[in-house]
Design a protein around this motif. Structure first.
Motif, PDB file in Angstrom:
ATOM      1  N   GLY A  24       6.133  -3.220  -0.314  1.00 31.18           N
ATOM      2  CA  GLY A  24       5.231  -2.200   0.200  1.00 31.18           C
ATOM      3  C   GLY A  24       4.702  -1.316  -0.908  1.00 31.18           C
ATOM      4  N   ASN A  25       3.947  -0.330  -0.514  1.00 27.49           N
ATOM      5  CA  ASN A  25       3.336   0.578  -1.468  1.00 27.49           C
ATOM      6  C   ASN A  25       4.148   1.859  -1.590  1.00 27.49           C
ATOM      7  N   VAL A  32      -1.128  10.564  -0.267  1.00 30.30           N
ATOM      8  CA  VAL A  32      -2.214  11.211  -1.012  1.00 30.30           C
ATOM      9  C   VAL A  32      -3.546  10.531  -0.708  1.00 30.30           C
ATOM     10  N   LEU A  33      -3.562   9.207  -0.721  1.00 34.87           N
ATOM     11  CA  LEU A  33      -4.800   8.495  -0.395  1.00 34.87           C
ATOM     12  C   LEU A  33      -5.257   8.794   1.025  1.00 34.87           C
ATOM     13  N   PHE A  34      -4.326   8.844   1.956  1.00 34.13           N
ATOM     14  CA  PHE A  34      -4.690   9.179   3.336  1.00 34.13           C
ATOM     15  C   PHE A  34      -5.313  10.558   3.411  1.00 34.13           C
ATOM     16  N   PHE A  77      -6.807  -3.264  -4.118  1.00 33.78           N
ATOM     17  CA  PHE A  77      -6.066  -2.863  -5.301  1.00 33.78           C
ATOM     18  C   PHE A  77      -4.602  -2.515  -5.037  1.00 33.78           C
ATOM     19  N   LEU A  78      -4.219  -2.304  -3.796  1.00 35.10           N
ATOM     20  CA  LEU A  78      -2.824  -1.945  -3.517  1.00 35.10           C
ATOM     21  C   LEU A  78      -2.009  -3.089  -2.935  1.00 35.10           C
ATOM     22  N   THR A  79      -2.525  -4.293  -2.932  1.00 38.75           N
ATOM     23  CA  THR A  79      -1.724  -5.406  -2.418  1.00 38.75           C
ATOM     24  C   THR A  79      -1.338  -6.329  -3.542  1.00 38.75           C
TER      25      THR A  79
END
Length: 79
Positions: A24-25, A32-34, A77-79
């Motif tokens: 996971g991330n 923060v992104l949310f 970019f986050l996977t």
């Protein structure tokens, strides 16, 4: 132990890496992104509600950028 059970365990060893889930991330990065992207989207809606053509287009651009980043760039970019 039956032959079927032995075959299943050897097959499980071969496919052991396939059965693992991803780690996971980072939770802090996700929060923060949310907050940033939801804030940008909400601010875009607020700016759109100011009833002039220029602010409507600026707010629409803000909303579209927030949605594009959320659904295209973040998963890429986050996977």
């Amino acid at each position: 132990m039956s032959n079927e059970h032995v075959a299943d365990t050897s097959r499980a060893r071969v496919h052991e890496g396939e059965n693992m889930t991803s780690k996971g991330n980072n939770v802090v990065l996700s929060v923060v992104l949310f907050l940033v992207l939801f804030g940008l989207f909400a601010a875009g809606l607020y700016v759109m509600a100011m009833f002039t053509a220029a602010t409507f287009i600026a707010g629409l651009a803000m909303c579209l950028v927030a949605l594009f980043v959320t659904f295209d760039l973040v998963p890429r970019f986050l996977t």
